[in-house]
Design a protein around this motif. Structure first.
Motif, PDB file in Angstrom:
ATOM      1  N   ARG A   1      -3.455  13.770  -2.284  1.00 20.46           N
ATOM      2  CA  ARG A   1      -3.923  14.406  -1.046  1.00 20.46           C
ATOM      3  C   ARG A   1      -5.397  14.113  -0.837  1.00 20.46           C
ATOM      4  O   ARG A   1      -5.834  13.868   0.273  1.00 20.46           O
TER       5      ARG A   1
ATOM      6  N   GLY B   1      -9.239   3.487  -1.249  1.00 21.02           N
ATOM      7  CA  GLY B   1      -9.383   2.923   0.093  1.00 21.02           C
ATOM      8  C   GLY B   1      -8.160   3.128   0.958  1.00 21.02           C
ATOM      9  O   GLY B   1      -7.976   2.422   1.946  1.00 21.02           O
ATOM     10  N   TYR B   2      -7.319   4.089   0.583  1.00 14.04           N
ATOM     11  CA  TYR B   2      -6.042   4.289   1.273  1.00 14.04           C
ATOM     12  C   TYR B   2      -6.207   4.523   2.772  1.00 14.04           C
ATOM     13  O   TYR B   2      -5.426   4.050   3.575  1.00 14.04           O
ATOM     14  N   THR B   3      -7.268   5.261   3.147  1.00 15.84           N
ATOM     15  CA  THR B   3      -7.411   5.595   4.562  1.00 15.84           C
ATOM     16  C   THR B   3      -8.030   4.450   5.363  1.00 15.84           C
ATOM     17  O   THR B   3      -8.080   4.515   6.586  1.00 15.84           O
ATOM     18  N   ARG B   4      -8.504   3.423   4.667  1.00 13.56           N
ATOM     19  CA  ARG B   4      -9.110   2.301   5.401  1.00 13.56           C
ATOM     20  C   ARG B   4      -8.064   1.274   5.758  1.00 13.56           C
ATOM     21  O   ARG B   4      -7.157   1.009   4.998  1.00 13.56           O
TER      22      ARG B   4
ATOM     23  N   LYS C   1       0.830  -1.190   0.000  1.00 14.51           N
ATOM     24  CA  LYS C   1       0.000   0.000   0.000  1.00 14.51           C
ATOM     25  C   LYS C   1       0.876   1.257   0.000  1.00 14.51           C
ATOM     26  O   LYS C   1       0.631   2.211  -0.737  1.00 14.51           O
TER      27      LYS C   1
ATOM     28  N   PRO D   1      -6.051  18.944   2.864  1.00  9.39           N
ATOM     29  CA  PRO D   1      -6.847  17.950   2.138  1.00  9.39           C
ATOM     30  C   PRO D   1      -6.643  16.527   2.657  1.00  9.39           C
ATOM     31  O   PRO D   1      -7.601  15.756   2.733  1.00  9.39           O
ATOM     32  N   GLU D   2      -5.369  16.168   2.996  1.00  9.08           N
ATOM     33  CA  GLU D   2      -5.170  14.786   3.432  1.00  9.08           C
ATOM     34  C   GLU D   2      -5.903  14.532   4.750  1.00  9.08           C
ATOM     35  O   GLU D   2      -6.394  13.423   5.003  1.00  9.08           O
TER      36      GLU D   2
ATOM     37  N   ALA E   1      -9.679  14.145   4.048  1.00 12.05           N
ATOM     38  CA  ALA E   1      -9.926  12.812   3.493  1.00 12.05           C
ATOM     39  C   ALA E   1      -9.968  11.790   4.618  1.00 12.05           C
ATOM     40  O   ALA E   1     -10.824  10.906   4.640  1.00 12.05           O
ATOM     41  N   ARG E   2      -9.041  11.920   5.564  1.00  8.18           N
ATOM     42  CA  ARG E   2      -9.006  10.967   6.672  1.00  8.18           C
ATOM     43  C   ARG E   2     -10.219  11.119   7.590  1.00  8.18           C
ATOM     44  O   ARG E   2     -10.642  10.174   8.247  1.00  8.18           O
TER      45      ARG E   2
END
Lengths: 340, 300, 232
Positions: free
Chosen positions: B185, C100-103, B169, C69-70, C73-74
């Motif tokens: 971002r 799905g990066y934050t999951r 990932k 922004p990051e 998103a989180r």
């Protein structure tokens, strides 16, 4: 615009007067030191035309200085058909030879954008010292070539060091004037237009190829003259006289002096000389700080200090000393090139 | 021009030596490419960073650690150092013009170079590598264990890195941050840290290259100066954008230069460097994007 | 309320684009933002996700929302920006993984849901996103956003340049998502009748200010809205 012209003219005159008067007040040794500062100044003017005005990067100007230095050495020691040429007359020839080499590099440079050009010129800086080693009977190999000691011509009653001082700064003033005329005129406008936007410049009829190559040639000419003077003052050349790192030092001088400020470059040239030759003094200053104890004679110190100066200057005042002066006196916007 | 007597066995030996050289160039070139891809910066301090970490390895080994115990420690230090350098020195000039950034990395190179002289002195040092210099017979060709080891370590590293970028990932996030920071971002990637991570990985690659080459040459502060140039050449040869290109370019350059130096009398050992320069200059004029890179189109 | 904006201003350099916007999005609502070009619709979304400099209060799920922004998103906001914001160099599957990066953990379950809505994507997993058709790219952008299971979806001009049939698929998917998962949607749309047909409520912007607000039906019958934006 008129007032600016007057300002620059009177600045130039003041500089010339200061240059002429200074040897009365300083020792013979200081005159020699200032002569060498003058040589770096000449090389920096050239680099500034290239980088500051046409926006092309060169990390290989030490190599052009070396070409100038070796030209002078070969002409005055080997001579042409056994006929040795007086060191003074080799200076313009050295400039022209280096300039031709510059044109040669300028042609492929046309097709290389910023970073590639930096890489290629860096490659020139790194690989140039191999040439004297390869052609050692002609260029003297690693031991190098010994020149006659510089002595004043026409029986002038002055010391060799003072003579080098006057010679170097005389040439420096002439070349500064020439550069000033160049950047003020049509060529300067064309170069700046190219730097700011190649596409826009080309659309308005500026011949990109001609001007960019020309800038390389002119700039290398300046470096060649500087290298020639350096060889004469040193009275010998070998690959260590023009080390790889010299190219980087010149970029440091340019960055500190300000990319498009011709006079700010004197400060940059002074810094190059000072840090290389008086690093022990700087080390003693640094030792004043608590918890530090550097050996002033350590060979790594100049490089370390150069590095710190370079990073700090870039982080804090990216337009260099010249840029700061300009902002203080509130004239002209200081533009900087954009990332391609 | 005198060409030395030719034997097939010697050619094979030269090829092996070329591949070993190439493996080192490839490692450093890969470091350059990774930083270029993530931050669009050419890191002129890459060589000095590598040498610096090799000196740390030397110190650790001087204090009695074996090579393979020192190895992971040095990699960890290199990684932390790379991340720290990006955060402290590069971060403030992130959006500056290319010239500014080039100058900053040059400053970094000078600083590290001076620091090495001050800490460890400028003298050449013997660096005892993990591999024996004994030669073994590979299909009739004598090849040193060291050469095989260097190539194996470099190949292993490249494979690991490829797996990391392709299947993790974090690797995916690094690639995303490189190609499209704005969208990255928006999906929650901390792009700034990805750039720092890129520098960390590059520093690790450099450290490995340094520790592999140091036993072959001698360890001194300028050890990587010419190797860096070859690595630049390798990276440009393969296309600055392409990690595969860096590896192929490195091996190709190593082999070409070794063979040229051996079989073209005029080039010999002194003109290898200028020859490499001419090679990439010609290539850039013919194929500006390198062998594997894409050519950026200039829009009017 | 999942999202509340109080007197939010935003500027691009010296140019002010939002002159104090206040709006609310309730849980499970689809709220539309209408207005002419340059009215500040896109900027409103960007002010929420933090992709433009803003001042003023933005409260998301009861907490003050970060301006980075990051971080937004989180916090659970998925923004599908103008130009869709897909990674055109990466494969479809990689795009979805990034969504799905934050999951934490496996995202297979989310992916299944995306494929239920947009089966076309499943057959193109290894294809570079840049080579998809416009409609597929919009589906991918939406799919990418769904992968994060956001509490709030910010959607910029989903119908722009797409065939009517694709637009129908996309808006049906939106209806499902807000109905099934309690997700809220803030959508900017040029096509006012389309937006009002699906919206619970809507805001009309003019030069960086809210001029009219109401339920979808109220606005559809509002005389000036009808004349300016619906064209009948």
């Amino acid at each position: 615009m008129r007032s600016r012209l007057w300002l620059e003219l009177s600045g130039f005159t003041l500089l010339a007067l200061a240059v002429a008067a200074l040897p009365r007040f300083i020792s013979d040794f200081r005159a020699r030191e200032l002569a060498i500062v003058g040589m770096y100044f000449i090389a920096l003017i050239g680099l500034s035309i290239l980088t500051g005005y046409s926006g092309q990067i060169s990390l290989g100007h030490g190599a052009f200085m070396a070409i100038g230095g070796y030209t002078t050495a070969v002409l005055s020691v080997n001579g042409v058909y056994g006929h040795q040429i007086r060191d003074l007359w080799t200076i313009p020839i050295a400039g022209v030879i280096a300039g031709l080499a510059g044109l040669l590099v300028g042609v492929p440079a046309l097709r290389l954008s910023g970073l590639y050009l930096a890489l290629i010129t860096f490659g020139i800086a790194v690989s140039f010292p191999q040439l004297p080693k390869k052609f050692d009977h002609f260029l003297g190999g690693t031991t190098g070539k010994i020149l006659d000691l510089a002595k004043p011509p026409f029986g002038l009653a002055t010391t060799p060091n003072n003579w080098m001082y006057y010679l170097t700064w005389g040439i420096a003033l002439v070349l500064l004037g020439a550069a000033w005329l160049l950047v003020r005129g049509k060529t300067g406008r064309a170069l700046k237009a190219i730097r700011d936007s190649e596409v826009a410049a080309a659309s308005s009829g500026v011949k990109l190829a001609t001007y960019k190559t020309l800038a390389f040639g002119i700039s290398a000419f300046y470096a060649g003259v500087a290298g020639s003077l350096y060889a004469i003052a040193n009275a010998y050349v070998n690959p260590d006289v023009f080390p790889i790192i010299l190219s980087v030092y010149l970029v440091v001088g340019l960055a500190v002096g300000g990319l498009e400020s011709l006079v700010g470059l004197i400060a940059g040239a002074g810094l190059i000389y000072f840090l290389q030759n008086h690093a022990d003094t700087v080390a003693r200053w640094i030792n004043q700080l608590p918890a530090l104890n550097l050996d002033p004679k350590q060979p790594g110190i100049p490089s370390m200090i150069f590095g710190v100066v370079l990073i700090v200057v870039m982080l804090l005042l990216p337009t260099g000393a010249g840029g700061v002066a300009r902002r203080l006196f509130g004239s002209l916007t200081t533009r900087f090139y954009t990332r391609s | 021009m005198l060409v030395a007597a030719f034997t097939w066995a010697e050619l094979a030996q030269q090829l092996a030596a070329g591949i070993r050289e190439g493996a080192i160039y490839a490692g450093l070139a890969l470091a350059i490419v990774i930083i270029y891809r993530t931050t669009r910066v050419i890191n002129f301090a890459q060589g000095e960073m590598a040498t610096f970490t090799t000196f740390i390895a030397w110190s650790l080994m001087n204090h009695g650690l074996s090579f393979w115990t020192a190895f992971p420690v040095v990699l960890a230090i290199a990684f932390a150092g790379g991340v720290a350098i990006e955060r402290v020195v590069l971060r403030p000039v992130e959006n500056a013009p290319v010239l500014t950034i080039v100058i900053v990395t040059l400053g970094l190179a000078l600083l590290l170079n001076g620091l090495m002289s001050v800490i460890w002195g400028g003298a050449n040092r013997q660096f005892h590598g993990p591999f024996s210099t004994r030669t073994i017979d590979v299909g009739g060709v004598p090849i040193s264990v060291q050469d095989i080891g260097i190539v194996a370590v470099s190949v292993g590293l490249v494979v690991l890195l490829a797996l990391f970028f392709r299947f993790t990932k974090l690797g995916l996030a690094l690639r995303a941050a490189a190609v499209n920071p704005e969208s990255s971002r928006l999906v929650g990637i901390r792009v700034g840290w990805m750039l720092a991570l890129g520098w960390g990985i590059a520093a690790v690659l450099g450290a490995v290259a340094g520790m592999m080459i140091a036993p072959v040459v001698f360890l001194d502060p300028n050890m990587m100066q010419t190797i860096l140039l070859y690595a630049f050449a390798a990276a440009v040869l393969g296309g600055l954008d392409s990690p595969i290109g860096a590896v192929v370019g490195g091996i190709l350059l190593g082999v070409t230069i070794t063979l040229l130096g051996r079989y073209v009398g005029f080039i010999g050992s002194t003109l290898k460097l200028p020859a490499a320069l001419m090679l990439i200059l010609v290539l850039l004029l013919v194929r500006p994007g390198g062998l594997f890179g894409r050519v950026a189109v200039r829009r009017v | 309320m999942i999202l509340e904006l109080h007197n939010v201003e935003a500027r691009y350099g010296p140019v002010k684009a939002l002159h104090g916007i206040s709006l609310r999005v309730g849980e499970g609502e689809l709220v539309a933002v209408l207005g002419a070009n340059g009215a500040g619709k896109t900027t409103t979304l960007r002010a929420v996700s933090g992709t433009v400099r803003r001042s003023g209060d933005v409260v998301f799920a009861g907490k003050k929302l970060s301006r980075r922004p990051e971080a937004t998103a989180r916090a659970g906001i998925a923004h599908v920006p103008e130009g869709r914001g897909t990674f055109s160099e990466l494969s479809v599957w990689e795009n979805l993984r990034l969504g799905g990066y934050t999951r934490r953990g496996n995202v297979k379950h989310e992916a299944r849901r995306v494929f239920e809505f947009f089966p076309q994507l499943e057959s193109r997993l290894d294809q570079q996103a840049g080579t998809l058709s416009g409609g597929e790219q919009q589906m991918l952008a939406l799919g990418r956003a769904m992968m994060a299971r956001p509490k709030l979806l910010l959607l910029d001009e989903p119908s722009l340049g797409l065939a009517p049939i694709v637009v129908t698929v996309i808006f049906e998917a939106l209806e499902h998502m807000k109905g099934g998962d309690g997700m809220s949607v803030l959508v900017v749309e040029q096509n006012a009748s389309l937006a009002l047909a699906h919206a619970t409520r809507a805001y009309v912007l003019e030069v960086g200010k809210v001029v009219v607000e109401g339920t979808g039906d109220e606005l559809r019958t509002n005389e000036s809205v009808r004349r300016s934006y619906l064209g009948y």
